[in-house]
Design an enzyme around this catalytic site. Structure first.
Site, PDB file in Angstrom:
ATOM      1  N   TYR A 194       7.571   0.642   3.899  1.00 43.05           N
ATOM      2  CA  TYR A 194       7.383  -0.646   3.229  1.00 43.05           C
ATOM      3  C   TYR A 194       8.717  -1.397   3.074  1.00 43.05           C
ATOM      4  CZ  TYR A 194       3.032   1.683   1.692  1.00 43.05           C
ATOM      5  OH  TYR A 194       1.847   2.383   1.634  1.00 43.05           O
ATOM      6  N   HIS A 221       3.474  10.203   5.639  1.00 44.08           N
ATOM      7  CA  HIS A 221       2.701   8.950   5.626  1.00 44.08           C
ATOM      8  C   HIS A 221       1.543   8.965   6.624  1.00 44.08           C
ATOM      9  CE1 HIS A 221       3.340   4.406   4.644  1.00 44.08           C
ATOM     10  NE2 HIS A 221       2.065   4.690   4.739  1.00 44.08           N
ATOM     11  N   ILE A 255      -4.842   2.940  -5.871  1.00 43.64           N
ATOM     12  CA  ILE A 255      -3.563   2.217  -5.992  1.00 43.64           C
ATOM     13  C   ILE A 255      -3.715   0.797  -5.443  1.00 43.64           C
ATOM     14  CG2 ILE A 255      -2.001   4.189  -6.113  1.00 43.64           C
ATOM     15  CD1 ILE A 255      -1.646   3.966  -3.021  1.00 43.64           C
ATOM     16  N   ARG A 269      -3.062  -2.972  -4.684  1.00 38.19           N
ATOM     17  CA  ARG A 269      -1.816  -3.746  -4.586  1.00 38.19           C
ATOM     18  C   ARG A 269      -2.105  -5.180  -5.016  1.00 38.19           C
ATOM     19  NH1 ARG A 269      -0.375  -7.294  -0.334  1.00 38.19           N
ATOM     20  NH2 ARG A 269      -2.218  -6.557   0.735  1.00 38.19           N
ATOM     21  N   ARG A 302      -4.380 -10.331 -11.787  1.00 34.79           N
ATOM     22  CA  ARG A 302      -5.074  -9.234 -11.085  1.00 34.79           C
ATOM     23  C   ARG A 302      -4.553  -7.877 -11.541  1.00 34.79           C
ATOM     24  NH1 ARG A 302      -6.290 -12.277  -6.485  1.00 34.79           N
ATOM     25  NH2 ARG A 302      -8.105 -13.455  -7.150  1.00 34.79           N
ATOM     26  N   ASN A 312      -7.102  -5.170 -12.660  1.00 33.73           N
ATOM     27  CA  ASN A 312      -7.216  -3.886 -11.955  1.00 33.73           C
ATOM     28  C   ASN A 312      -7.016  -2.690 -12.883  1.00 33.73           C
ATOM     29  OD1 ASN A 312      -7.574  -5.311  -9.596  1.00 33.73           O
ATOM     30  ND2 ASN A 312      -5.485  -5.029  -8.849  1.00 33.73           N
TER      31      ASN A 312
HETATM   32  C1  1BO Z   1       0.496   1.299   8.433  1.00 36.46           C
HETATM   33  C2  1BO Z   1      -0.191   1.297   7.083  1.00 36.46           C
HETATM   34  C3  1BO Z   1       0.630   1.784   5.941  1.00 36.46           C
HETATM   35  C4  1BO Z   1      -0.161   1.795   4.643  1.00 36.46           C
HETATM   36  O1  1BO Z   1       0.396   2.691   3.693  1.00 36.46           O
END
Ligand code: 1BO
Length: 276
Positions: A47, A105, A226, A228, A234, A238
């Site tokens: 991210y 991930h 989770i 976003r 929001r 949420n």
């Molecule tokens: C490529 C998607 C990542 C979401 O956590």
């Protein structure tokens, strides 16, 4: 706030997802979320916002042990040595000490699972994280990873909402004392939130469709979500899903929608999802 206990960890059932949040907006929303009561923040190397997320956490001024922070190492960084380096870089960027949970991930078929799970375990010994887990693993991969891992795997973080069944992953979570952490928990919004089943239940409870969907998730035994958002209203909406309850038939009717199998996040490096 409901707490999910899994693999020796305690995960607050609602957290703030930060995918696609960046710059000062990311720090601001993280700080606001914590001030508002969120105790679970999710980020990832991919991210590219760990520095801002860390800045938001520090700004909120909360005691570190009151917050559950997750980050993730990218699928191209799973080799022995490289995974530990990625974890060190994440800790440096966040600047809040060890994280609570470090995840792989996405799986990477090019690196043996023994190697990546071994390296992930090593990050605990190096004091980089308290707990470890995976994301985007199929249930068959969960079985393999659990058999290899010395430390408990706390969760599998996967896309989960009422238009996508995760029955096999939920079964594997129950088998292995793991949590399912739901990303994209309200789908893309539009179609799901306008679904007649969701709308009718929302009207009956005087809640928004998003609150009904999130409540359906966190009312399940092992599920955390989770969502976003960068919108403070929001954020509040949420989080406000613990003061009402869905009846069993309402839970069942929403679960009935999952047979649609609408997967929103399916990059070309994703695993074969049918390998359950
Ligand atoms: C490529 C998607 C990542 C979401 O956590």
């Amino acid at each position: 706030m409901k707490i999910i206990e899994a693999g020796g960890a305690r995960l607050p059932a609602i957290g703030l997802g930060t995918w696609r949040l960046s710059g000062p907006a990311a720090s601001d929303i993280v700080a606001r979320a914590i001030e508002f009561g969120y105790r679970h923040i999710d980020t990832a190397r991919m991210y590219a916002n760990e520095r801002e997320v860390g800045e938001g956490i520090r700004r909120a001024g909360i005691a570190r042990d009151e917050l559950f922070v997750t980050t993730k190492v990218w699928w191209e960084d799973l080799a022995e040595g490289r995974l530990q380096q990625a974890a060190e870089a994440a800790i440096e960027a966040l600047g809040i000490g060890p994280v609570d949970l470090l995840l792989i991930h996405w799986p990477n078929a090019g690196v043996a699972l023994e190697e990546s799970i071994g390296a992930l375990n090593d990050t605990i010994g190096r004091g980089l994280t308290r707990h470890i887990g995976v994301a985007n693993f199929t249930s068959a991969m969960m079985d393999e990873a659990v058999a290899i891992s010395a430390a408990p795997l706390v969760c599998n973080q996967v896309e989960y909402h009422p238009f996508l069944s995760q029955e096999a992953v939920l079964d594997a979570c129950a088998r292995h004392d793991m949590a399912l952490v739901a990303y994209s928990p309200i789908g893309r919004g539009g179609e799901l939130l306008n679904d007649p089943v969701i709308s009718a239940i929302a009207e009956r409870h005087g809640r928004t469709p998003a609150q009904i969907v999130l409540r359906w998730e966190v009312q399940q035994a092992r599920v955390a979500a989770i969502p976003r958002t960068s919108n403070p209203d929001r954020l509040r909406e949420n989080f406000d899903v613990f003061s009402f309850e869905l009846a069993e038939d309402e839970m069942d009717r929403i679960t009935g929608l999952t047979k649609r199998r609408q997967r929103l996040v399916d990059p070309d490096f994703a695993p074969n999802w049918d390998r359950v």
